[in-house]
Design a protein around this motif. Structure first.
Motif, PDB file in Angstrom:
ATOM      1  N   ALA A 121       0.833  -1.198   0.000  1.00  0.00           N
ATOM      2  CA  ALA A 121       0.000   0.000   0.000  1.00  0.00           C
ATOM      3  C   ALA A 121       0.873   1.255   0.000  1.00  0.00           C
ATOM      4  CB  ALA A 121      -0.930  -0.005   1.203  1.00  0.00           C
ATOM      5  N   ARG A 122       1.981   1.222   0.738  1.00  0.00           N
ATOM      6  CA  ARG A 122       2.896   2.363   0.751  1.00  0.00           C
ATOM      7  C   ARG A 122       3.533   2.562  -0.616  1.00  0.00           C
ATOM      8  NH1 ARG A 122       5.922   1.321   6.596  1.00  0.00           N
ATOM      9  NH2 ARG A 122       4.222   2.157   7.928  1.00  0.00           N
ATOM     10  N   ARG A 123       3.858   1.463  -1.283  1.00  0.00           N
ATOM     11  CA  ARG A 123       4.421   1.571  -2.633  1.00  0.00           C
ATOM     12  C   ARG A 123       3.410   2.168  -3.600  1.00  0.00           C
ATOM     13  NH1 ARG A 123       7.222  -4.465  -2.881  1.00  0.00           N
ATOM     14  NH2 ARG A 123       9.013  -3.984  -1.506  1.00  0.00           N
ATOM     15  N   LEU A 124       2.168   1.733  -3.499  1.00  0.00           N
ATOM     16  CA  LEU A 124       1.121   2.287  -4.352  1.00  0.00           C
ATOM     17  C   LEU A 124       0.934   3.773  -4.076  1.00  0.00           C
ATOM     18  CD1 LEU A 124      -1.161   2.007  -6.408  1.00  0.00           C
ATOM     19  CD2 LEU A 124      -2.659   1.251  -4.552  1.00  0.00           C
ATOM     20  N   THR A 125       0.973   4.147  -2.813  1.00  0.00           N
ATOM     21  CA  THR A 125       0.865   5.561  -2.455  1.00  0.00           C
ATOM     22  C   THR A 125       2.021   6.355  -3.055  1.00  0.00           C
ATOM     23  OG1 THR A 125      -0.232   4.986  -0.383  1.00  0.00           O
ATOM     24  CG2 THR A 125       0.689   7.193  -0.541  1.00  0.00           C
ATOM     25  N   GLY A 126       3.201   5.756  -3.057  1.00  0.00           N
ATOM     26  CA  GLY A 126       4.353   6.406  -3.661  1.00  0.00           C
ATOM     27  C   GLY A 126       4.161   6.645  -5.148  1.00  0.00           C
ATOM     28  N   VAL A 127       3.538   5.665  -5.804  1.00  0.00           N
ATOM     29  CA  VAL A 127       3.254   5.825  -7.239  1.00  0.00           C
ATOM     30  C   VAL A 127       2.249   6.950  -7.450  1.00  0.00           C
ATOM     31  CG1 VAL A 127       2.219   4.707  -9.263  1.00  0.00           C
ATOM     32  CG2 VAL A 127       3.792   3.425  -7.786  1.00  0.00           C
ATOM     33  N   LEU A 128       1.228   7.015  -6.600  1.00  0.00           N
ATOM     34  CA  LEU A 128       0.216   8.060  -6.716  1.00  0.00           C
ATOM     35  C   LEU A 128       0.797   9.448  -6.435  1.00  0.00           C
ATOM     36  CD1 LEU A 128      -2.796   6.290  -4.947  1.00  0.00           C
ATOM     37  CD2 LEU A 128      -2.376   6.521  -7.400  1.00  0.00           C
ATOM     38  N   ARG A 129       1.872   9.496  -5.635  1.00  0.00           N
ATOM     39  CA  ARG A 129       2.526  10.768  -5.334  1.00  0.00           C
ATOM     40  C   ARG A 129       3.526  11.187  -6.408  1.00  0.00           C
ATOM     41  NH1 ARG A 129       2.189  12.597   0.002  1.00  0.00           N
ATOM     42  NH2 ARG A 129       1.261  11.116   1.459  1.00  0.00           N
ATOM     43  N   SER A 130       3.910  10.271  -7.286  1.00  0.00           N
ATOM     44  CA  SER A 130       4.987  10.522  -8.240  1.00  0.00           C
ATOM     45  C   SER A 130       4.616  11.612  -9.239  1.00  0.00           C
ATOM     46  CB  SER A 130       5.343   9.234  -8.980  1.00  0.00           C
ATOM     47  OG  SER A 130       4.255   8.808  -9.783  1.00  0.00           O
ATOM     48  N   TRP A 131       5.651  12.207  -9.866  1.00  0.00           N
ATOM     49  CA  TRP A 131       5.379  13.283 -10.832  1.00  0.00           C
ATOM     50  C   TRP A 131       4.629  12.810 -12.070  1.00  0.00           C
ATOM     51  CZ3 TRP A 131       7.021  13.187 -15.802  1.00  0.00           C
ATOM     52  CH2 TRP A 131       8.089  12.351 -16.134  1.00  0.00           C
ATOM     53  N   PRO A 132       4.855  11.574 -12.569  1.00  0.00           N
ATOM     54  CA  PRO A 132       4.018  11.154 -13.708  1.00  0.00           C
ATOM     55  C   PRO A 132       2.538  11.088 -13.354  1.00  0.00           C
ATOM     56  CG  PRO A 132       5.952   9.745 -13.518  1.00  0.00           C
ATOM     57  CD  PRO A 132       5.877  10.546 -12.265  1.00  0.00           C
ATOM     58  N   SER A 133       2.239  10.630 -12.126  1.00  0.00           N
ATOM     59  CA  SER A 133       0.842  10.571 -11.701  1.00  0.00           C
ATOM     60  C   SER A 133       0.255  11.971 -11.610  1.00  0.00           C
ATOM     61  CB  SER A 133       0.742   9.863 -10.346  1.00  0.00           C
ATOM     62  OG  SER A 133      -0.581   9.894  -9.862  1.00  0.00           O
ATOM     63  N   ARG A 134       1.014  12.906 -11.028  1.00  0.00           N
ATOM     64  CA  ARG A 134       0.543  14.285 -10.917  1.00  0.00           C
ATOM     65  C   ARG A 134       0.333  14.909 -12.294  1.00  0.00           C
ATOM     66  NH1 ARG A 134       4.747  14.671  -7.114  1.00  0.00           N
ATOM     67  NH2 ARG A 134       5.918  16.029  -8.543  1.00  0.00           N
ATOM     68  N   LEU A 194      -3.758  12.856  -4.001  1.00  0.00           N
ATOM     69  CA  LEU A 194      -2.747  13.480  -3.158  1.00  0.00           C
ATOM     70  C   LEU A 194      -2.318  14.844  -3.685  1.00  0.00           C
ATOM     71  CD1 LEU A 194      -0.608  10.269  -2.538  1.00  0.00           C
ATOM     72  CD2 LEU A 194      -2.445  11.208  -1.142  1.00  0.00           C
ATOM     73  N   HIS A 195      -2.793  15.226  -4.852  1.00  0.00           N
ATOM     74  CA  HIS A 195      -2.453  16.524  -5.433  1.00  0.00           C
ATOM     75  C   HIS A 195      -3.743  17.143  -5.977  1.00  0.00           C
ATOM     76  CE1 HIS A 195      -1.486  13.063  -8.020  1.00  0.00           C
ATOM     77  NE2 HIS A 195      -2.177  13.695  -8.935  1.00  0.00           N
ATOM     78  N   ARG A 196      -4.550  17.650  -5.095  1.00  0.00           N
ATOM     79  CA  ARG A 196      -5.874  18.148  -5.455  1.00  0.00           C
ATOM     80  C   ARG A 196      -5.804  19.499  -6.163  1.00  0.00           C
ATOM     81  NH1 ARG A 196     -10.452  15.916  -2.961  1.00  0.00           N
ATOM     82  NH2 ARG A 196      -9.957  14.013  -1.829  1.00  0.00           N
ATOM     83  N   ILE A 197      -6.640  19.650  -7.174  1.00  0.00           N
ATOM     84  CA  ILE A 197      -6.797  20.906  -7.903  1.00  0.00           C
ATOM     85  C   ILE A 197      -8.135  21.517  -7.493  1.00  0.00           C
ATOM     86  CG2 ILE A 197      -6.838  21.985 -10.180  1.00  0.00           C
ATOM     87  CD1 ILE A 197      -4.211  20.618  -9.568  1.00  0.00           C
ATOM     88  N   SER A 198      -8.195  22.840  -7.432  1.00  0.00           N
ATOM     89  CA  SER A 198      -9.406  23.503  -6.949  1.00  0.00           C
ATOM     90  C   SER A 198     -10.622  23.187  -7.824  1.00  0.00           C
ATOM     91  CB  SER A 198      -9.193  25.022  -6.916  1.00  0.00           C
ATOM     92  OG  SER A 198      -9.121  25.537  -8.227  1.00  0.00           O
TER      93      SER A 198
END
Length: 272
Positions: A121-134, A194-198
Motif C-alpha cells: 500500500a505504501r508503494r502504491l501511495t508512492g506511485v500516486l505521489r509521483s510526478w508522472p501521476s501528478r 494526493l495533489h488536489r486541484i481547486s
C-alpha cells in the motif's frame, strides 16, 4: 477460368488472415478488462473478510464499466465499427466515456489500498505521489490527451489507417480508454487524490473540454473522415454530440455535488 483460381484463393486467404488478426486484436483488447474484473471481485472478497463491507454500488459500477468497455472492443459492435461509423461512435461512447466514468465511481485505488499489505500500500501511495501521476491526472494534461486525441483521430487520416492495421487499431482503442479514464479521474475525486486541484479550476477546464468535444461532433457532421457516407456521418456525429452530453451531464452533476458538499461546512460555520 483457371487463371482466376489462384487470385480467388489468395483473396480468401487474405480474408481469413484479416479475420484472424481482428479476432486476435479483440481478444487482446478484452483480456485486460476481464482480468481487472476478476481482480476487483477478488479484492472485494478479501476486503469484506478483513474490513467493513465494500459498498455494493461500487462493485456494480465496476462490473458495468468493464462490460461497457468489452462491448466496445469485442463482439458485434467492434466488428461493425470497421464498416459503420455509427457503430464506431457507439464504441467510442462506451469505451472512452461511459466505461471510464463507471470505473472511476467504483474507486479501484481505494479498494486496492484496503486490500494490499502495508508495504504494498505504501508503494502504491508512492506511485500516486509521483510526478508522472501528478502530470497525467492534471486536468489540463488529461483534457488535452482526451479531446486532443479525438481531434487527431477524426481530422487526419488516422481514422482510415486504424481500420487497415490491427496494431494501430489496438493502440487507438487503448488510448481512447486510458485518456477517458485519466480525464474522469482529473475532474471528480472518488479515490484519494494526493495533489488536489481547486473546484473552480477543474470546472473551467471541464467546460473548455466539453466545448472542444461538442465542436468536434459538429465538425464531423459536415467534415467526416474520408470514406464515411454522409448519412452515417450525420447520425454518428449526432450520437457523439447527444450521447456525449448525457454522460457529461452526469460528470457535471457529480463535480457540482462534490463542490457543494466541500463548501457546506464552511457555509454552516459562517451562518452560525
Amino acid at each position: 477460368m483457371e487463371s482466376l483460381l489462384p487470385m480467388n484463393h489468395s483473396n480468401h486467404n487474405e480474408v481469413h488472415i484479416n479475420l484472424a488478426g481482428e479476432a486476435g486484436s479483440q481478444i487482446l483488447l478484452a483480456l485486460p478488462f476481464i482480468l481487472v474484473l476478476i481482480l476487483y471481485l477478488c479484492a472485494v472478497f478479501i476486503s469484506n473478510r478483513h474490513h467493513k463491507k465494500w459498498p455494493v454500488a461500487r462493485t456494480v459500477y465496476w462490473v458495468f464499466g468493464v462490460l461497457s468497455a468489452i462491448l466496445a472492443v469485442a463482439g458485434p459492435i467492434a466488428n461493425r465499427a470497421h464498416i459503420d461509423f455509427n457503430a464506431h461512435m457507439l464504441g467510442h461512447l462506451l469505451l472512452g466515456m461511459l466505461a471510464p466514468l463507471l470505473m472511476v465511481l467504483a474507486a479501484p485505488m481505494t479498494l486496492m489500498l484496503r486490500t494490499l499489505s502495508v508495504t504494498s500500500a505504501r508503494r502504491l501511495t508512492g506511485v500516486l505521489r509521483s510526478w508522472p501521476s501528478r502530470m497525467f491526472t492534471h486536468p489540463l494534461v488529461a483534457s488535452f490527451l482526451n479531446v486532443g486525441g479525438l481531434w487527431l483521430l477524426y481530422t487526419t487520416n488516422l481514422y482510415a489507417l486504424m481500420h487497415e492495421s490491427n496494431m494501430l487499431n489496438y493502440l487507438v482503442h487503448v488510448h481512447v480508454f486510458i485518456a477517458g479514464y485519466l480525464f474522469t479521474v482529473s475532474m471528480i475525486y472518488i479515490d484519494p487524490i494526493l495533489h488536489r486541484i481547486s473546484f473552480l479550476f477543474r470546472t473551467i477546464v471541464l467546460i473548455i473540454a466539453l466545448a472542444g468535444h461538442g465542436i468536434l461532433s459538429k465538425y464531423l457532421y459536415t467534415h467526416p473522415p474520408a470514406g464515411i457516407p454522409f448519412e452515417q456521418a450525420k447520425q454518428g456525429s449526432m450520437m457523439m454530440y447527444y450521447g456525449g452530453d448525457i454522460i457529461d451531464l452526469i460528470l457535471i452533476f457529480i463535480l457540482c455535488l462534490q463542490w457543494f458538499r466541500a463548501t457546506k461546512p464552511r457555509r454552516e460555520a459562517a451562518m452560525g
